[in-house]
Scaffold this motif. Structure first.
Motif, PDB file in Angstrom:
ATOM      1  N   PRO A   1      14.447 -33.407 -24.535  1.00 44.15           N
ATOM      2  CA  PRO A   1      13.578 -33.707 -25.678  1.00 44.15           C
ATOM      3  C   PRO A   1      14.424 -33.886 -26.934  1.00 44.15           C
ATOM      4  N   GLY A   2      14.209 -34.951 -27.661  1.00 44.39           N
ATOM      5  CA  GLY A   2      15.024 -35.239 -28.837  1.00 44.39           C
ATOM      6  C   GLY A   2      16.167 -36.189 -28.557  1.00 44.39           C
ATOM      7  N   GLY A   3      16.495 -36.400 -27.267  1.00 41.73           N
ATOM      8  CA  GLY A   3      17.496 -37.398 -26.902  1.00 41.73           C
ATOM      9  C   GLY A   3      18.815 -36.872 -26.402  1.00 41.73           C
ATOM     10  N   GLY A   4      19.092 -35.566 -26.535  1.00 38.02           N
ATOM     11  CA  GLY A   4      20.381 -35.029 -26.130  1.00 38.02           C
ATOM     12  C   GLY A   4      20.637 -35.159 -24.639  1.00 38.02           C
TER      13      GLY A   4
ATOM     14  N   ARG B   1      24.196 -31.452 -33.442  1.00 41.76           N
ATOM     15  CA  ARG B   1      23.854 -30.841 -34.726  1.00 41.76           C
ATOM     16  C   ARG B   1      23.074 -31.827 -35.605  1.00 41.76           C
ATOM     17  N   ALA B   2      23.554 -33.062 -35.660  1.00 42.52           N
ATOM     18  CA  ALA B   2      22.892 -34.060 -36.504  1.00 42.52           C
ATOM     19  C   ALA B   2      21.492 -34.378 -36.008  1.00 42.52           C
ATOM     20  N   THR B   3      21.303 -34.327 -34.700  1.00 43.31           N
ATOM     21  CA  THR B   3      20.004 -34.684 -34.126  1.00 43.31           C
ATOM     22  C   THR B   3      18.982 -33.579 -34.301  1.00 43.31           C
TER      23      THR B   3
ATOM     24  N   VAL C   1      29.257 -31.927 -24.656  1.00 43.97           N
ATOM     25  CA  VAL C   1      28.225 -31.275 -23.835  1.00 43.97           C
ATOM     26  C   VAL C   1      28.525 -31.524 -22.356  1.00 43.97           C
ATOM     27  N   THR C   2      28.652 -30.441 -21.608  1.00 46.07           N
ATOM     28  CA  THR C   2      28.951 -30.542 -20.178  1.00 46.07           C
ATOM     29  C   THR C   2      27.730 -30.292 -19.308  1.00 46.07           C
ATOM     30  N   ARG C   3      26.741 -29.617 -19.851  1.00 51.72           N
ATOM     31  CA  ARG C   3      25.484 -29.348 -19.151  1.00 51.72           C
ATOM     32  C   ARG C   3      24.482 -28.843 -20.167  1.00 51.72           C
TER      33      ARG C   3
END
Length: 208
Positions: A135-138, A148-150, A190-192
């Motif tokens: 959710p949010g695109g990450g 952080r920016a998102t 981000v690895t997971r």
């Protein structure tokens, strides 16, 4: 002298008729204009609840703040399987096989998704590749700076338990009990990531 009397009488009769407003027989009567028929009343369409619509849209497939697809936090394994139809959920060997805490894997996830069940309830979903978006695109592969920016002020970060320089980036759901947590390596990639409810979403070693 006597001949002027009939002429005066006729002239007086014509003047009297004109004063009484008698219609001119050569002029047709004005057509009457029918009253306008009012348009039938129409009821305004019901306005859908925006939050409910958003929730339905999110529930079709993939992760969201309330669970994964049709699965909701707190479901039993039996409820999860029924809601996941026509797909299947299986327990992979060697990964959280204890009955107190174990994983279920969707048959169509290609190993990307693991669903944690603890004490008979669905509590967490883990995502291991860029194939799935949060959710949010990450997703896996994002930088910590982009996360952080998102997610902005909703995000809290803490050092990784085992890897120096690595981070946990934790975002509380805008509503409900869900939590989104990204895990980075020392380079800030981000690895997971995982979603779930506390305290299980914060377990560092999964079921361990």
């Amino acid at each position: 002298m006597h001949r002027s009397i009939p002429i005066l009488i006729c002239t007086s009769a014509l003047l009297l008729a004109a004063c009484n407003g008698a219609p001119d027989p050569a002029t047709p009567p004005a057509a009457s204009t029918p009253a306008a028929t009012p348009a039938p009343a129409t009821s305004a369409p019901a306005t859908p609840d925006a939050a409910a619509d958003a929730r339905v849209a999110l529930s079709a497939d993939g992760p969201h703040w309330f669970g994964y697809g049709q699965l909701r936090w707190g479901m039993t394994p039996e409820e999860m399987q029924a809601a996941f139809q026509p797909g299947t959920l299986s327990r992979p060997a060697g990964v959280g096989t204890d009955d107190t805490c174990h994983y279920l894997v969707p048959g169509n996830s290609a190993g990307d998704v693991r669903l944690m069940v603890e004490e008979g309830r669905f509590v967490r979903a883990e995502f291991l590749t860029p194939a799935t978006t949060a959710p949010g695109g990450g997703q896996v592969g994002w930088s910590a700076a982009r996360v952080r920016a998102t997610y902005g002020a909703a995000l809290a970060e803490t050092p990784h338990k085992y890897e120096e320089g690595a981070l946990y980036l934790r975002i509380k759901a805008p509503e409900g009990d869900g939590v989104l947590l990204f895990e980075t390596d020392a380079s800030g990639t981000v690895t997971r990531w995982r979603m779930g409810v506390a305290p299980q979403v914060d377990y560092v070693e999964g079921c361990a």
